[in-house]
Design a protein around this motif. Structure first.
Motif, PDB file in Angstrom:
ATOM      1  N   GLN A 287      44.656  49.623  34.331  1.00  0.00           N
ATOM      2  CA  GLN A 287      45.933  50.328  34.188  1.00  0.00           C
ATOM      3  C   GLN A 287      46.774  50.194  35.454  1.00  0.00           C
ATOM      4  O   GLN A 287      47.990  50.014  35.390  1.00  0.00           O
ATOM      5  CB  GLN A 287      45.690  51.802  33.880  1.00  0.00           C
ATOM      6  N   LEU A 288      46.088  50.251  36.609  1.00  0.00           N
ATOM      7  CA  LEU A 288      46.780  50.104  37.885  1.00  0.00           C
ATOM      8  C   LEU A 288      47.353  48.696  38.032  1.00  0.00           C
ATOM      9  O   LEU A 288      48.510  48.522  38.454  1.00  0.00           O
ATOM     10  CB  LEU A 288      45.790  50.382  39.033  1.00  0.00           C
ATOM     11  N   GLY A 289      46.552  47.713  37.650  1.00  0.00           N
ATOM     12  CA  GLY A 289      47.002  46.320  37.728  1.00  0.00           C
ATOM     13  C   GLY A 289      48.175  46.049  36.817  1.00  0.00           C
ATOM     14  O   GLY A 289      49.134  45.362  37.190  1.00  0.00           O
ATOM     15  N   LYS A 290      48.129  46.605  35.625  1.00  0.00           N
ATOM     16  CA  LYS A 290      49.201  46.381  34.654  1.00  0.00           C
ATOM     17  C   LYS A 290      50.493  47.095  35.048  1.00  0.00           C
ATOM     18  O   LYS A 290      51.585  46.688  34.650  1.00  0.00           O
ATOM     19  CB  LYS A 290      48.743  46.831  33.269  1.00  0.00           C
ATOM     20  N   TRP A 303      46.393  40.555  36.214  1.00  0.00           N
ATOM     21  CA  TRP A 303      46.258  41.938  36.687  1.00  0.00           C
ATOM     22  C   TRP A 303      45.134  42.106  37.710  1.00  0.00           C
ATOM     23  O   TRP A 303      45.208  42.957  38.593  1.00  0.00           O
ATOM     24  CB  TRP A 303      46.070  42.898  35.513  1.00  0.00           C
ATOM     25  N   LYS A 304      44.100  41.259  37.614  1.00  0.00           N
ATOM     26  CA  LYS A 304      43.001  41.340  38.582  1.00  0.00           C
ATOM     27  C   LYS A 304      43.472  40.911  39.978  1.00  0.00           C
ATOM     28  O   LYS A 304      43.082  41.515  40.984  1.00  0.00           O
ATOM     29  CB  LYS A 304      41.830  40.448  38.139  1.00  0.00           C
ATOM     30  N   MET A 305      44.299  39.888  40.021  1.00  0.00           N
ATOM     31  CA  MET A 305      44.857  39.427  41.299  1.00  0.00           C
ATOM     32  C   MET A 305      45.778  40.505  41.884  1.00  0.00           C
ATOM     33  O   MET A 305      45.792  40.730  43.098  1.00  0.00           O
ATOM     34  CB  MET A 305      45.615  38.118  41.097  1.00  0.00           C
ATOM     35  N   ASP A 306      46.520  41.171  40.991  1.00  0.00           N
ATOM     36  CA  ASP A 306      47.414  42.252  41.433  1.00  0.00           C
ATOM     37  C   ASP A 306      46.624  43.386  42.078  1.00  0.00           C
ATOM     38  O   ASP A 306      47.006  43.910  43.130  1.00  0.00           O
ATOM     39  CB  ASP A 306      48.220  42.806  40.240  1.00  0.00           C
ATOM     40  N   VAL A 307      45.509  43.764  41.441  1.00  0.00           N
ATOM     41  CA  VAL A 307      44.657  44.842  41.971  1.00  0.00           C
ATOM     42  C   VAL A 307      44.075  44.435  43.326  1.00  0.00           C
ATOM     43  O   VAL A 307      44.041  45.235  44.270  1.00  0.00           O
ATOM     44  CB  VAL A 307      43.520  45.180  40.980  1.00  0.00           C
ATOM     45  N   ALA A 308      43.627  43.182  43.438  1.00  0.00           N
ATOM     46  CA  ALA A 308      43.060  42.696  44.692  1.00  0.00           C
ATOM     47  C   ALA A 308      44.081  42.785  45.822  1.00  0.00           C
ATOM     48  O   ALA A 308      43.745  43.166  46.952  1.00  0.00           O
ATOM     49  CB  ALA A 308      42.580  41.251  44.528  1.00  0.00           C
ATOM     50  N   LEU A 309      45.331  42.469  45.517  1.00  0.00           N
ATOM     51  CA  LEU A 309      46.395  42.551  46.519  1.00  0.00           C
ATOM     52  C   LEU A 309      46.656  43.997  46.936  1.00  0.00           C
ATOM     53  O   LEU A 309      46.909  44.280  48.112  1.00  0.00           O
ATOM     54  CB  LEU A 309      47.679  41.917  45.987  1.00  0.00           C
ATOM     55  N   LEU A 310      46.589  44.909  45.979  1.00  0.00           N
ATOM     56  CA  LEU A 310      46.795  46.333  46.290  1.00  0.00           C
ATOM     57  C   LEU A 310      45.712  46.853  47.238  1.00  0.00           C
ATOM     58  O   LEU A 310      45.993  47.565  48.187  1.00  0.00           O
ATOM     59  CB  LEU A 310      46.812  47.166  45.003  1.00  0.00           C
ATOM     60  N   THR A 311      44.461  46.476  46.973  1.00  0.00           N
ATOM     61  CA  THR A 311      43.361  46.919  47.844  1.00  0.00           C
ATOM     62  C   THR A 311      43.464  46.270  49.221  1.00  0.00           C
ATOM     63  O   THR A 311      43.034  46.844  50.220  1.00  0.00           O
ATOM     64  CB  THR A 311      41.980  46.597  47.238  1.00  0.00           C
ATOM     65  N   GLY A 312      44.055  45.062  49.272  1.00  0.00           N
ATOM     66  CA  GLY A 312      44.209  44.350  50.529  1.00  0.00           C
ATOM     67  C   GLY A 312      45.139  45.025  51.509  1.00  0.00           C
ATOM     68  O   GLY A 312      45.169  44.666  52.691  1.00  0.00           O
TER      69      GLY A 312
END
Length: 398
Positions: A287-290, A303-312
């Motif tokens: 949901q966070l990624g989307k 969306w998985k790449m988006d989440v990885a960037l957020l955690t980065g």
């Protein structure tokens, strides 16, 4: 010189500080460093990867199915283990940086860059903090205290986040190794040079906006020395130890948080050995990624790449940890990601929001939040635009 005779230092300087040879030599040394990072690092990296996989298999075979097993295998071992495998690469990188510093070459590099620094509105002393940025942006920004002119110092602080810190290295080694294995060193060199180029262009713009006094750069070049094994080992292992401490604290904690967000809410069989794709996609993590997907879709990111960037944002190593947790199941990076998107992803990781520690350091060193916020906002805009161009250009050849 003694009695008119040239010393060994003079003879070496005649080559490495030569008007035409200085820059090619510097680029060649960077290429050798990155090639060694991949070539020499491949073997110990493979051994650690095997050990992590074996540990995961042993734990999976002992424990009963359920959330605790999934947490340990796909959260802790997969998350922290995916970052641990890059320890050899980090130590090799710092080994070469230590060689250049202890031998006296780094001082020559600063001397070589002095004239170029002035042309882009910076002081010659700005180069040392910029090079330090390859290790970590935080001490690099603190090192700008040596620059007497405040305006030149502020410009240097603003461009240091474009210097690719060692936290980004695991991301680049992972993506370059998976998608550009035959040209991994070239891809890594290219990404570092892109950071330097954008730092220079940014300094050029800021230098035009903020006028400053042209202070002379006086630097005593030390004689060349053969670095001692003890000093190099102390420097290299010190950085490796810091990396391990980061894995045992920040990376481990966030790997557990990422797993939790990807595991809940449970909509499928909670006794499953690993997260099925629909479950992961409908989780809090999905949901966070989307939620941020509309802004990142033009760059080719899922969306998985988006989440990885957020955690980065917390620490760049977490990008690898996040991907390790989310791709711990049957799907792999190459199943989900095309090479143009992978290349754009590397560019985005290089350029976007440095990390929370760097953000706070910018505020502390400048004394104003506006500099920290402005710098990070600027890096985000540059990251998006450059990644968009790289992805679209890559799609023409895909």
């Amino acid at each position: 010189k003694e009695h008119g005779k040239k010393t060994t230092t003079d003879r070496i300087d005649a080559v490495v500080t030569n008007k035409w040879l200085a820059f090619p030599i510097f680029i060649l040394l960077l290429y050798v460093m990155f090639q060694a990072t991949f070539t020499l690092g491949r073997y110990p990296m493979g051994w650690i990867e095997w050990l992590v996989a074996q540990l995961g298999n042993i734990v999976a075979g002992i424990m009963k199915n359920g959330w605790l097993k999934d947490l340990i295998v796909n959260g802790i071992i997969a998350g922290a283990g995916s970052v641990l495998v890059f320890l050899p690469n980090i130590m090799i990188l710092y080994f070469f940086i230590s060689l250049m510093e202890d031998s006296g070459y780094m001082s020559r590099a600063a001397f070589i860059m002095d004239k170029a620094m002035h042309k882009i509105g910076l002081h010659g002393k700005s180069f040392i903090p910029m090079v330090m940025g390859f290790g970590c942006n935080v001490p690099a920004i603190m090192a700008t205290r040596a620059i007497e002119n405040r305006r030149s110092r502020l410009i240097t602080i603003a461009i240091i986040p474009f210097m690719s810190c060692s936290g980004r290295l695991p991301v680049f080694v992972l993506i370059a190794g998976v998608f550009f294995s035959n040209y991994a060193a070239v891809a890594l060199l290219g990404i570092y040079l892109l950071g330097i180029l954008l730092a220079i262009l940014s300094a050029l713009v800021l230098g035009r906006l903020i006028k400053e006094d042209d202070l002379p750069f006086v630097m005593e070049l030390p004689p060349y020395r053969v670095p001692t094994g003890k000093a190099i080992w102390r420097h290299t292992w010190g950085k490796g130890k810091q990396y391990l401490q980061k894995i045992a604290t920040t990376i481990l904690l966030f790997s557990i948080i990422i797993w939790f967000l990807g595991y809940f809410p449970q909509e499928s069989n909670p006794a499953a050995d690993s997260l099925p794709q629909p479950q992961q996609e409908n989780s809090y993590l999905g949901q966070l990624g989307k939620a941020v997907a509309p802004a990142m879709d033009p760059l080719g990111f899922n969306w998985k790449m988006d989440v990885a960037l957020l955690t980065g944002v917390a620490a760049k190593e977490l990008v690898v940890s996040s991907l390790g947790v989310m791709y711990s199941g049957p799907s792999s990076l190459t199943d989900d990601i095309d090479w143009p998107a992978a290349l754009a992803f590397m560019v985005f990781v290089l350029l976007y929001f440095p990390c929370v520690a760097t953000f706070v350091t910018i505020k502390n060193e400048t004394g104003k939040w506006i500099w920290a916020i402005g710098t990070c906002a600027y890096t985000m805009v540059v990251a998006w635009l450059c990644s968009f161009i790289v992805f679209r250009a890559g799609m023409l050849f895909f």
